[in-house]
Write a protein that holds these residues in place. Structure first.
Motif, PDB file in Angstrom:
ATOM      1  N   UNK A 184       0.834  -1.186   0.000  1.00 29.47           N
ATOM      2  CA  UNK A 184       0.000   0.000   0.000  1.00 29.47           C
ATOM      3  C   UNK A 184       0.871   1.237   0.000  1.00 29.47           C
ATOM      4  N   UNK A 185       0.375   2.355  -0.533  1.00 25.10           N
ATOM      5  CA  UNK A 185       1.158   3.578  -0.515  1.00 25.10           C
ATOM      6  C   UNK A 185       1.535   3.962   0.898  1.00 25.10           C
ATOM      7  N   UNK A 239      13.848   3.347 -11.655  1.00 22.12           N
ATOM      8  CA  UNK A 239      13.723   4.545 -12.475  1.00 22.12           C
ATOM      9  C   UNK A 239      13.071   4.168 -13.804  1.00 22.12           C
ATOM     10  N   UNK A 240      12.677   5.168 -14.564  1.00 18.99           N
ATOM     11  CA  UNK A 240      11.893   4.926 -15.772  1.00 18.99           C
ATOM     12  C   UNK A 240      12.664   4.107 -16.801  1.00 18.99           C
ATOM     13  N   UNK A 241      13.973   4.372 -16.939  1.00 20.33           N
ATOM     14  CA  UNK A 241      14.767   3.651 -17.943  1.00 20.33           C
ATOM     15  C   UNK A 241      14.857   2.169 -17.613  1.00 20.33           C
ATOM     16  N   UNK A 242      15.180   1.860 -16.345  1.00 25.38           N
ATOM     17  CA  UNK A 242      15.279   0.451 -15.947  1.00 25.38           C
ATOM     18  C   UNK A 242      13.931  -0.239 -16.076  1.00 25.38           C
ATOM     19  N   UNK A 243      12.853   0.448 -15.734  1.00 24.60           N
ATOM     20  CA  UNK A 243      11.529  -0.147 -15.862  1.00 24.60           C
ATOM     21  C   UNK A 243      11.177  -0.452 -17.302  1.00 24.60           C
ATOM     22  N   UNK A 259       4.384   0.778 -14.638  1.00 24.60           N
ATOM     23  CA  UNK A 259       4.437   1.685 -13.487  1.00 24.60           C
ATOM     24  C   UNK A 259       3.344   1.359 -12.475  1.00 24.60           C
ATOM     25  N   UNK A 260       3.680   1.444 -11.197  1.00 22.31           N
ATOM     26  CA  UNK A 260       2.725   1.190 -10.118  1.00 22.31           C
ATOM     27  C   UNK A 260       1.869   2.443  -9.947  1.00 22.31           C
ATOM     28  N   UNK A 261       0.576   2.382 -10.241  1.00 16.26           N
ATOM     29  CA  UNK A 261      -0.248   3.597 -10.139  1.00 16.26           C
ATOM     30  C   UNK A 261      -0.387   4.113  -8.714  1.00 16.26           C
ATOM     31  N   UNK A 262      -0.138   3.261  -7.724  1.00 18.11           N
ATOM     32  CA  UNK A 262      -0.305   3.676  -6.338  1.00 18.11           C
ATOM     33  C   UNK A 262       0.965   4.196  -5.683  1.00 18.11           C
ATOM     34  N   UNK A 263       2.107   4.051  -6.344  1.00 18.61           N
ATOM     35  CA  UNK A 263       3.382   4.461  -5.738  1.00 18.61           C
ATOM     36  C   UNK A 263       4.268   5.074  -6.812  1.00 18.61           C
ATOM     37  N   UNK A 307       7.511   6.291  -8.703  1.00 20.53           N
ATOM     38  CA  UNK A 307       8.869   5.772  -8.759  1.00 20.53           C
ATOM     39  C   UNK A 307       8.959   4.276  -8.577  1.00 20.53           C
ATOM     40  N   UNK A 308       7.822   3.580  -8.558  1.00 19.01           N
ATOM     41  CA  UNK A 308       7.795   2.123  -8.422  1.00 19.01           C
ATOM     42  C   UNK A 308       7.181   1.495  -9.676  1.00 19.01           C
TER      43      UNK A 308
END
Length: 435
Positions: A4-5, A40-44, A58-62, A64-65
């Motif tokens: 959870x956030x 980070x966005x590149x690694x993701x 991307x995790x919509x609830x967190x 940078x995750x």
């Protein structure tokens, strides 16, 4: 499973001192729930397009995750700028290595259906178990000394040895000597077999998660193989032929080849920029398919039938639509198809209906002119069931075309698994009536 956030570190992520993920180490489960990982966005994006995972978004609830979800690939891999991924299989590691060993070489000791045929050292993680197994196999191969053989050599030398390469002598040195361009057969330890074993030890030494004791033994084996040339990354693996001379090497060679093919440096779809990684990944879909088809082939061979793996056929009369059943059973002379089967590493649905699979099986039976087709699943509610297809007409025995669904239980012992597959082979051969 995502947190959870505002909660602590994501489940499955190992963090360093003070809670900072340096470097992040993420544990996922095969076909398990997604794990929220700080990226980070590149690694993701790299992971999302790599083909390693079933999903990365991307995790919509967190902020940078990213949510990472594993699919059929299991093992460990280190990505540039990203985390170390450890993907745990649903199947026990010892059973996984039984499936691997049997599919690699059913005619040798791995076929005796004992759990410990490939020594995994009791490790419950794939990478330590694999490293231990390969090191033990190499140690057994080298116990009577490093294998030597003849290798064709072409080089510039100061003395004439073997055959003079006249054309090269003229082209490179305008006919002057020395040096001389010669070709000869060298009796050496720099053989294809030793090069493969050395490459496997070096690849395993680069993997994350190899225990220290196993790492030291692997380094010792690499030193014993130091005279073999290292492989060039990206080139085809050297070829070797089974023979009486290399019989003691063969189990180690087959396992080494599995390591080298499972640690491909590129894990991106065709056309995408290659993503260089270090790691080892089993594709459970391929492993299950190989085990099932090889076991059925061996059982059918004893019944006087031949089995063709990945047999290519055309669905349409124009020959534009290709299909490749996992296994086509033919008469001993190979001319007449008597059965067709496909292996599916998936769990049969509660209602037993996997429509796309059934349509595929129906296409196989139609093209091959058969009255039945078989699907073999990794798990299911019933060991066998069938569906009769409407509009296919009645055979002389009063039956319509049937699509069979068989289920294996991978938690059963190796001996029980092979017994179940022998029963399915009997059904393919027409020895047993339908249940």
């Amino acid at each position: 499973m995502s947190s959870a956030p505002g909660a602590g570190p994501a489940a499955g992520v190992r963090t360093g001192a003070g809670g900072s993920p340096t470097p992040p180490e993420v544990t996922l489960r095969e076909y398990g729930p997604p794990v929220s990982v700080p990226l980070d966005a590149t690694a993701g994006r790299n992971l999302a397009t790599s083909g390693i995972l079933a999903g990365a978004a991307p995790d919509p609830g967190r902020g940078g995750h990213w949510l990472l979800r594993a699919g059929s690939r299991v093992g460990a891999v280190r990505t540039p700028g990203g985390p170390i991924l450890r993907i745990m299989p649903k199947t026990p590691v010892s059973r996984l290595f039984f499936l691997l060993g049997f599919s690699l070489d059913p005619d040798r000791a791995w076929r005796d259906s004992r759990e410990g045929t490939i020594d995994t050292g009791g490790y419950e993680d794939i990478v330590p178990a694999l490293a231990h197994a390969v090191e033990r196999q190499i140690d057994g191969a080298l116990r009577k000394g490093v294998l030597q053989g003849y290798r064709a050599v072409e080089e510039s030398a100061l003395v004439v040895r073997g055959r003079l390469r006249e054309a090269e002598q003229i082209r490179r040195h305008f006919g002057r000597m020395p040096p001389v361009e010669v070709a000869y057969d060298a009796y050496t330890t720099d053989t294809a077999e030793n090069r493969l074993l050395r490459a496997a030890t070096e690849r395993l030494l680069r993997l994350p998660g190899v225990p220290g004791a196993v790492r030291r033994r692997l380094a010792h084996q690499r030193a014993r193989l130091a005279d073999a040339r290292p492989l060039v990354r990206g080139q085809e693996l050297p070829c070797w032929q089974p023979s009486r001379l290399n019989s003691r090497y063969q189990p180690a060679l087959r396992l080494a080849q599995a390591v080298l093919r499972g640690t491909s440096p590129e894990h991106r779809p065709a056309g995408a920029t290659p993503l260089a990684v270090d790691g080892f990944l089993f594709d459970m879909n391929k492993l299950f398919e190989d085990f099932v088809t090889v076991a059925l082939r061996e059982s059918l061979r004893h019944r006087g039938l031949t089995a063709h793996l990945q047999d290519s056929h055309r669905l349409d009369t124009a020959g534009l639509i290709r299909m490749r059943p996992d296994l086509v059973v033919r008469t001993g002379d190979g001319r007449t198809a008597v059965a067709v089967a496909d292996a599916k590493y998936k769990i049969e649905k509660a209602d037993g209906r996997l429509n796309a699979d059934l349509y595929q099986a129906l296409a196989y039976a139609t093209v091959l002119g058969l009255r039945e087709a078989h699907l073999i699943y990794a798990a299911g509610r019933q060991s066998e069931r069938y569906h009769e297809v409407r509009g296919t007409g009645m055979a002389p025995d009063g039956r319509r075309l049937r699509l069979y669904q068989h289920s294996l239980d991978l938690t059963r012992t190796p001996g029980e698994l092979l017994s179940d597959l022998r029963d399915i082979a009997g059904r393919l051969a027409g020895d047993a009536p339908p249940s």
